[in-house]
Design an enzyme around this catalytic site. Structure first.
Site, PDB file in Angstrom:
ATOM      1  CB  ALA A   9      -1.658  99.467  73.007  1.00  0.00           C
ATOM      2  NE  ARG A  15     -11.654 111.589  73.683  1.00  0.00           N
ATOM      3  CZ  ARG A  15     -12.137 111.196  72.514  1.00  0.00           C
ATOM      4  NH1 ARG A  15     -13.402 111.444  72.209  1.00  0.00           N
ATOM      5  NH2 ARG A  15     -11.386 110.551  71.656  1.00  0.00           N
ATOM      6  CD  GLN A  73       2.956 106.759  68.604  1.00  0.00           C
ATOM      7  OE1 GLN A  73       2.109 106.089  69.192  1.00  0.00           O
ATOM      8  NE2 GLN A  73       2.659 107.654  67.673  1.00  0.00           N
ATOM      9  CB  THR A  79      -3.400 106.177  63.943  1.00  0.00           C
ATOM     10  OG1 THR A  79      -3.890 107.064  62.910  1.00  0.00           O
ATOM     11  CG2 THR A  79      -4.345 106.225  65.129  1.00  0.00           C
ATOM     12  CB  SER A 405     -22.278  78.168 121.932  1.00  0.00           C
ATOM     13  OG  SER A 405     -23.186  77.501 121.089  1.00  0.00           O
ATOM     14  NE  ARG A 440     -18.833  75.787 130.739  1.00  0.00           N
ATOM     15  CZ  ARG A 440     -19.865  74.956 130.654  1.00  0.00           C
ATOM     16  NH1 ARG A 440     -20.453  74.530 131.771  1.00  0.00           N
ATOM     17  NH2 ARG A 440     -20.303  74.554 129.484  1.00  0.00           N
TER      18      ARG A 440
END
Length: 461
Positions: A9, A15, A73, A79, A405, A440
């Site tokens: 990996a 690409r 690596q 590989t 509401s 209100r």
């Protein structure tokens, strides 16, 4: 069989044209590398070694919890060079060594096991897995002779005649340990890329009159390597079909399987129905007899039995109890908990709140940082004002409350059991149980104003 597995990996994946390492690109909601490690795990290897290179720390961050050893690596030289980085592990291996790449996410554990078993029976120095894809372009070709596999030729080094060969190398091998140690020192980089190719071990085995065995992968899709975003999209389609077929066999109805996405970690109960364009992402679970209607996305959420998710909902990191209903066009943000039989309707947003059994907010409401009791009604346009610009505050609505509401509940505030909040009210302090809260401005009706405005407009005209 005491098997050692090496997963390569370290590559950049040029690409892919991405700042992200290739092996971290997601497939079915999970990084490519985790698909491979999940396929390796059931083999019960003595040791699994991961060869990392490009952005190694970033790759390590997504594989926590896997029982693996990492080697590095630092310079990508092919590989064969990658496998050399694990030479100390190979030297101490108690049995054969399997090598595969982290960009082959469609591999099944059973396929890898068949390779290991075939290698054990054959007595070969190396057993290579081959495939016969519809289009071999990009793969190393398997060159056979009278006595079997002679060598593998990478496409960039292949002659026109060799490019016509349909059998390809999958990049998956089983090696006799001693032969692999010998071969890693013998491969050269005399090729178009100037790299050390692991497939060159095949020619070394033949030169040393050692047996080379081959196992044909019955499903060439499994051996598909991901090298571009085109490959990634094709693999996504293959995996989607696999998963959807599996769930339909388990008793789940998919109205249009081609448009349904189910993550690798999702769990679905029998008699659940998924309509077109549904996405179940992450660790989502659906119980039995659920209905998920078109266009809904559910992420990392747990739903009980008989849950209904109507059209075009977004549900994230939430818990939904039996027979609850959500949507259409609802948004459940992280931390939402819906009780049994509760209802969240169209254009309602809920965030980090608990909604009690049988409670409902049927339309156009925002409920944030709230605890809502049982059998509560939350009317259209109601909002919990949970943020003062600095901190979030709690709203507590006890059992049996009716909120009219267009009310605003300014947190921190508590609405007592069975209280009533009148429509249009702004609640800034606690409301006692069974009380009526009204806030209100007085209604002022001024007669004749409309007529005067109309006459003024006509005069100006």
């Amino acid at each position: 069989m005491r098997l050692t597995i090496i997963v390569l990996a370290a590559g950049m994946g040029t690409r892919m044209r991405s700042t992200m390492p290739k092996v971290l690109h997601p497939l079915a909601g999970k990084p490519l590398i985790r698909h491979v490690l999940d396929a390796v795990g059931p083999l019960g290897p003595e040791k699994t070694v991961l060869v990392l290179g490009h952005q190694a720390d970033r790759v390590r961050s997504v594989i926590e919890g896997y029982d693996i050893e990492v080697v590095h690596q630092t310079e990508q030289r092919g590989t064969g060079h990658a496998v050399r980085q694990a030479v100390d592990v190979i030297a101490s291996a108690p049995g054969p060594v399997m090598v595969l790449c982290a960009d082959t996410p469609l591999l099944a554990s059973e396929t890898l096991r068949s390779l290991a078993d075939a290698h054990s029976r054959s007595g070969a120095a190396v057993t290579v897995m081959t495939a016969m894809p519809d289009d071999p372009t990009g793969y190393g070709r398997v060159v056979r002779g009278r006595s079997g596999v002679m060598r593998i030729v990478e496409e960039k080094d292949a002659t026109p005649a060799q490019k016509k060969i349909g059998e390809v190398n999958t990049g998956i091998y089983c090696f006799e340990k001693k032969f692999l140690l010998f071969a890693l020192g013998g491969i050269k980089n005399k090729n178009a890329q100037g790299e050390y190719y692991l497939p060159d071990t095949i020619a070394l085995a033949r030169k040393g009159k050692r047996k080379v065995a081959a196992v044909l992968c019955q499903d060439p899709d499994e051996a598909m390597g991901i090298n571009s975003r085109i490959d990634l999209s094709q693999a996504e389609g293959i995996m989607r079909i696999r998963k959807n077929v599996r769930w339909m066999r388990e008793g789940v109805t998919l109205i249009d399987p081609a448009t349904v996405f189910i993550s690798d970690e999702a769990v679905i109960g029998r008699d659940t129905v998924l309509y077109p364009n549904v996405r179940l992402e992450g660790k989502t679970t659906l119980g039995e007899g659920c209905m998920v209607y078109p266009g809904s996305r559910v992420l990392d959420s747990a739903c009980g039995n008989g849950v209904t998710i109507k059209d075009c909902c977004v549900i994230e990191d939430s818990r939904i109890a039996d027979k609850a209903s959500v949507g259409p066009f609802a948004h459940l943000r992280p931390g939402t908990v819906l009780g049994p039989g509760s209802r969240i309707g169209n254009f309602v947003e809920v965030k980090k709140s608990v909604i009690g059994e049988g409670s409902k907010a049927n339309h156009l409401a925002y409920i944030g940082d709230a605890t809502v009791g049982r059998d509560v009604n939350i009317g259209a346009g109601v909002i919990t004002c949970n943020y003062d610009g600095f901190r979030k505050h709690q709203t507590i609505i006890e059992d049996g409350v009716f909120v009219g509401s267009d009310a605003q509940l300014v947190a921190p505030v508590r609405i007592g059991k069975d209280a009533l909040v009148a429509a249009g009210s702004t609640i800034t302090r606690d409301v006692p149980p069974e009380a009526l809260a009204i806030s209100r401005a007085p209604l002022d009706i001024r007669e004749g104003v409309s007529g005067r405005r109309k006459r003024m407009k006509q005069k100006k005209g």
